[in-house]
Scaffold this motif. Structure first.
Motif, mmCIF file in Angstrom:
data_model
loop_
_atom_site.group_PDB
_atom_site.id
_atom_site.type_symbol
_atom_site.label_atom_id
_atom_site.label_comp_id
_atom_site.label_asym_id
_atom_site.label_seq_id
_atom_site.Cartn_x
_atom_site.Cartn_y
_atom_site.Cartn_z
ATOM 1 N N THR A 324 -1.622 -9.407 -0.066
ATOM 2 C CA THR A 324 -3.242 -9.246 -0.702
ATOM 3 C C THR A 324 -3.970 -8.573 0.112
ATOM 4 O O THR A 324 -4.508 -7.415 -0.199
ATOM 5 C CB THR A 324 -3.563 -10.458 -1.198
ATOM 6 O OG1 THR A 324 -2.771 -11.227 -1.958
ATOM 7 C CG2 THR A 324 -4.896 -10.532 -1.669
ATOM 8 N N ILE A 325 -3.914 -8.591 1.334
ATOM 9 C CA ILE A 325 -5.152 -7.947 2.282
ATOM 10 C C ILE A 325 -4.591 -6.656 2.591
ATOM 11 O O ILE A 325 -5.375 -5.799 2.584
ATOM 12 C CB ILE A 325 -4.934 -8.922 3.589
ATOM 13 C CG1 ILE A 325 -5.360 -10.369 3.541
ATOM 14 C CG2 ILE A 325 -5.960 -7.930 4.386
ATOM 15 C CD1 ILE A 325 -6.665 -10.490 2.783
ATOM 16 N N TYR A 326 -3.300 -6.362 2.593
ATOM 17 C CA TYR A 326 -2.780 -5.134 2.744
ATOM 18 C C TYR A 326 -2.909 -4.138 1.381
ATOM 19 O O TYR A 326 -3.444 -2.856 1.625
ATOM 20 C CB TYR A 326 -1.336 -5.052 2.982
ATOM 21 C CG TYR A 326 -0.883 -3.669 3.299
ATOM 22 C CD1 TYR A 326 -0.983 -2.928 4.525
ATOM 23 C CD2 TYR A 326 -0.134 -2.745 2.462
ATOM 24 C CE1 TYR A 326 -0.399 -1.826 5.025
ATOM 25 C CE2 TYR A 326 0.365 -1.772 2.707
ATOM 26 C CZ TYR A 326 0.320 -1.084 4.015
ATOM 27 O OH TYR A 326 0.822 0.111 4.193
ATOM 28 N N ILE A 362 -13.370 0.190 9.963
ATOM 29 C CA ILE A 362 -13.430 -1.008 9.193
ATOM 30 C C ILE A 362 -12.519 -1.201 8.257
ATOM 31 O O ILE A 362 -11.598 -1.974 8.161
ATOM 32 C CB ILE A 362 -14.818 -1.002 8.611
ATOM 33 C CG1 ILE A 362 -16.094 -1.334 9.554
ATOM 34 C CG2 ILE A 362 -14.835 -2.402 7.605
ATOM 35 C CD1 ILE A 362 -17.352 -0.995 8.888
ATOM 36 N N ILE A 363 -12.233 0.021 7.153
ATOM 37 C CA ILE A 363 -11.490 -0.137 6.028
ATOM 38 C C ILE A 363 -9.841 -0.126 6.847
ATOM 39 O O ILE A 363 -9.136 -1.084 6.320
ATOM 40 C CB ILE A 363 -11.511 1.041 5.252
ATOM 41 C CG1 ILE A 363 -12.843 0.651 4.628
ATOM 42 C CG2 ILE A 363 -10.449 1.066 4.110
ATOM 43 C CD1 ILE A 363 -13.140 2.038 3.675
ATOM 44 N N HIS A 364 -9.514 0.675 7.707
ATOM 45 C CA HIS A 364 -8.173 0.829 8.333
ATOM 46 C C HIS A 364 -7.795 -0.477 8.966
ATOM 47 O O HIS A 364 -6.585 -0.872 8.809
ATOM 48 C CB HIS A 364 -8.188 1.939 9.259
ATOM 49 C CG HIS A 364 -6.726 2.426 9.629
ATOM 50 N ND1 HIS A 364 -6.202 3.300 8.740
ATOM 51 C CD2 HIS A 364 -5.679 1.908 10.506
ATOM 52 C CE1 HIS A 364 -4.872 3.581 9.061
ATOM 53 N NE2 HIS A 364 -4.461 2.636 9.975
ATOM 54 N N ALA A 365 -8.666 -1.126 9.540
ATOM 55 C CA ALA A 365 -8.619 -2.360 10.142
ATOM 56 C C ALA A 365 -8.140 -3.452 9.208
ATOM 57 O O ALA A 365 -7.157 -4.229 9.565
ATOM 58 C CB ALA A 365 -9.979 -3.006 11.256
ATOM 59 N N LEU A 366 -8.561 -3.594 8.066
ATOM 60 C CA LEU A 366 -8.260 -4.488 6.935
ATOM 61 C C LEU A 366 -6.881 -4.565 6.288
ATOM 62 O O LEU A 366 -6.464 -5.488 6.632
ATOM 63 C CB LEU A 366 -9.416 -4.211 5.687
ATOM 64 C CG LEU A 366 -9.149 -4.972 4.486
ATOM 65 C CD1 LEU A 366 -9.645 -6.590 4.720
ATOM 66 C CD2 LEU A 366 -9.855 -4.615 3.304
ATOM 67 N N PHE A 367 -6.308 -3.435 6.483
ATOM 68 C CA PHE A 367 -5.154 -3.366 5.807
ATOM 69 C C PHE A 367 -4.065 -3.408 7.208
ATOM 70 O O PHE A 367 -3.016 -3.740 7.228
ATOM 71 C CB PHE A 367 -4.797 -2.120 4.790
ATOM 72 C CG PHE A 367 -4.951 -0.897 5.483
ATOM 73 C CD1 PHE A 367 -4.043 -0.121 6.025
ATOM 74 C CD2 PHE A 367 -6.038 -0.078 4.843
ATOM 75 C CE1 PHE A 367 -4.384 1.347 6.330
ATOM 76 C CE2 PHE A 367 -6.230 1.081 5.287
ATOM 77 C CZ PHE A 367 -5.493 1.842 5.945
ATOM 78 N N TYR A 368 -4.268 -2.502 8.277
ATOM 79 C CA TYR A 368 -3.368 -2.135 9.357
ATOM 80 C C TYR A 368 -3.105 -3.860 10.013
ATOM 81 O O TYR A 368 -2.057 -3.956 10.507
ATOM 82 C CB TYR A 368 -4.135 -1.250 10.391
ATOM 83 C CG TYR A 368 -2.883 -0.904 11.327
ATOM 84 C CD1 TYR A 368 -1.797 -0.298 10.893
ATOM 85 C CD2 TYR A 368 -3.039 -1.021 12.663
ATOM 86 C CE1 TYR A 368 -0.951 0.367 11.682
ATOM 87 C CE2 TYR A 368 -2.278 -0.463 13.668
ATOM 88 C CZ TYR A 368 -1.035 0.073 13.102
ATOM 89 O OH TYR A 368 -0.001 0.565 13.785
ATOM 90 N N GLY A 369 -4.187 -4.492 10.262
ATOM 91 C CA GLY A 369 -3.725 -5.847 10.646
ATOM 92 C C GLY A 369 -3.031 -6.737 9.878
ATOM 93 O O GLY A 369 -2.201 -7.481 10.583
ATOM 94 N N ALA A 370 -2.744 -6.582 8.533
ATOM 95 C CA ALA A 370 -1.875 -7.413 7.933
ATOM 96 C C ALA A 370 -0.409 -6.678 7.869
ATOM 97 O O ALA A 370 0.504 -7.599 7.355
ATOM 98 C CB ALA A 370 -2.379 -7.798 6.472
ATOM 99 N N GLN A 371 -0.535 -5.608 8.407
ATOM 100 C CA GLN A 371 0.948 -4.731 7.801
ATOM 101 C C GLN A 371 2.031 -5.357 8.422
ATOM 102 O O GLN A 371 3.175 -5.560 8.116
ATOM 103 C CB GLN A 371 0.840 -3.287 8.283
ATOM 104 C CG GLN A 371 2.031 -2.407 7.986
ATOM 105 C CD GLN A 371 1.839 -1.063 8.401
ATOM 106 O OE1 GLN A 371 1.636 -0.811 9.806
ATOM 107 N NE2 GLN A 371 1.669 0.018 7.558
ATOM 108 N N GLY A 372 2.082 -5.687 9.980
ATOM 109 C CA GLY A 372 3.148 -6.125 10.919
ATOM 110 C C GLY A 372 3.702 -7.465 10.187
ATOM 111 O O GLY A 372 4.813 -7.157 10.089
ATOM 112 N N THR A 373 2.987 -8.389 9.628
ATOM 113 C CA THR A 373 3.451 -9.703 9.366
ATOM 114 C C THR A 373 3.997 -9.246 7.792
ATOM 115 O O THR A 373 5.031 -9.964 7.683
ATOM 116 C CB THR A 373 2.245 -10.612 9.256
ATOM 117 O OG1 THR A 373 1.564 -10.639 10.510
ATOM 118 C CG2 THR A 373 2.568 -12.001 8.749
#
Length: 446
Positions: A324-326, A362-373
């Motif tokens: 969802t976050i990604y 801001i925006i890139h951090a939102l989806f990039y942080g969830a990508q690995g998991t």
């Protein structure tokens, strides 16, 4: 044919041997340090080249070309690193799934450090002629090969050690390393340009940034040697359930669907990062005629904002879910592309900075942080290193490596207007949102 169990026989974050709270906290601190320091160093090395391609290599290694052709050639050698990364991903993914995450990550760091340091002592075109860009290309190939096995291993080091309810947070740690590595690279370049005049910087100042890699690699290498093998892989190793052909297995059965959707879902993220972190530097200094140092400082600040917000993305992924976050983050990137370039078009540094902080920080951090998991969830432990490497590195060819070239060409075709380029970036976001939305809960192993 290898049959992969579902779910994985080695639950993430659970050790095969009991450990005290003190031992667990010590292990997790070491894991965080190894994952964060390691990825920071490796991405510093890799994206240092990107910054140099924008500001230095087009002059020192392709000096006989026009400004446009020289920049395109410099970006072409930048793209080669992405072309080689899938090879490294397959090789190191296989090693990581067969002998473990820890040893593989130590090897990738060593290779990357040597390649980057050698760039710092490389003769220029004026000194040895055409041999100079050839050697530069070979070292870039070595960089790409090493990085091919880095990202997936760093994510697994964090996620497979993580407590069950903090997998999203731990999965965001390697992503912080990417943001810090980029910030460190652009920050060092900005500092060196302030310390030296233009002639000194082109003569030898830029080399300091590359030679600094040796110090960083030694620190990261020592920390990585101290970390334990991940509990999930240790269980697979002890039970002797390792895949004999992980590359084949990720293209079989339900894993094949995960692989295809993963490759498509990354298109938007890869295009976004190389637009804001690489292409924007050249666009701002050439098309917008901004000075190098202010532009580098804007990118540095944006990357630091991203690094600070990436853990927030990880926490949100734990509270809701990584998919969802990604998806929400990628959609926000697509919506923001045209407004961002409109702000660039004001030709005012302040609005360029505002746009960069919003879309990149801001925006890139939102989806990039969830990508690995999210991507770690696509595969069982037996083939997880290979699966993550293939998804991230093969998509890097079309999603990341050639993005600066595509945008440069589209702007040239549009007579200097960025709107064709914006249309392409929005299309990558749409593809990624659709692909991520098609990932089903039954497809996930976490």
């Amino acid at each position: 044919m290898t049959t992969l169990p579902h779910p994985s026989p080695a639950p993430l974050g659970h050790s095969a041997q009991p450990e005290s709270d003190l031992e667990r906290r010590k292990r997790l601190r070491t894991v965080v340090a190894a994952s964060l320091l390691g990825t920071t160093v490796e991405w510093y090395d890799f994206f240092l080249y990107a910054t140099a391609a924008s500001l230095v290599f087009n002059q020192l290694f392709f000096p006989d070309q026009s400004s446009f052709v020289g920049t395109m050639l410099a970006f072409a050698t930048f793209a080669v690193g992405f072309l080689v990364r899938p090879i490294g991903g397959v090789v190191f993914g296989h090693i990581g799934d067969r002998i473990g995450r820890k040893k593989t990550l130590a090897l990738t760091m060593f290779i990357m450090g040597i390649a980057t340091a050698l760039m710092g002592v490389l003769p220029t075109h004026a000194q040895i002629g055409v041999v100079a860009p050839v050697l530069l290309l070979l070292l870039r190939i070595l960089q790409g090969f090493a990085l091919g096995g880095e990202w997936a291993g760093a994510v697994l080091l964090a996620v497979e050690h993580s407590p069950e309810k903090k997998r999203g947070l731990f999965g965001s740690i390697p992503q912080i390393g990417l943001a810090l590595g980029l910030a460190l690279g652009t920050g060092v370049f900005a500092a060196l340009q302030l310390l030296f005049d233009d002639a000194q910087f082109l003569a030898y100042g830029w080399r300091i940034a590359f030679l600094l890699s040796l110090v960083l690699v030694v620190v990261g290498f020592v920390v990585r040697l101290k970390v334990d093998e991940t509990p999930a892989f240790q269980v697979v190793h002890d039970l002797e359930t390792r895949s004999s052909a992980p590359l084949k297995d990720i293209f079989r059965g339900r894993a094949a669907r995960s692989t295809v959707l993963g490759l498509l879902s990354r298109w938007g993220e890869g295009a976004a990062f190389n637009t804001w972190g690489v292409f924007a530097i050249t666009y701002a200094t050439s098309e917008l005629a901004f000075e190098n140092v202010p532009v580098l400082l804007v990118v540095t600040v944006s990357a630091l904002v991203m690094a600070a917000l990436l853990p927030v993305s990880g926490v949100l992924a734990d509270r809701y879910d990584p998919k969802t976050i990604y998806t929400v983050g990628i959609a926000a990137y697509g919506i923001a592309v045209f407004p961002a370039f409109a702000l660039f078009g004001t030709n005012r540094l302040i609005w360029f900075a505002v746009a960069m902080v919003v879309v990149f920080g801001i925006i890139h951090a939102l989806f990039y942080g969830a990508q690995g998991t999210l991507y770690a969830s696509l595969y069982p432990t037996e083939v997880r290193y290979t699966g993550l490497s293939v998804v991230y590195q093969f998509s890097g060819i079309y999603a990341s490596g050639i993005t600066p070239m595509i945008l440069t060409a589209l702007i040239a075709v549009g007579g200097g207007s960025p709107w064709l380029a914006c249309g392409y970036l929005v299309a990558t976001a749409v593809i990624s949102v659709i692909a991520t939305s098609l990932v089903k809960k039954d497809d996930l192993y976490l």
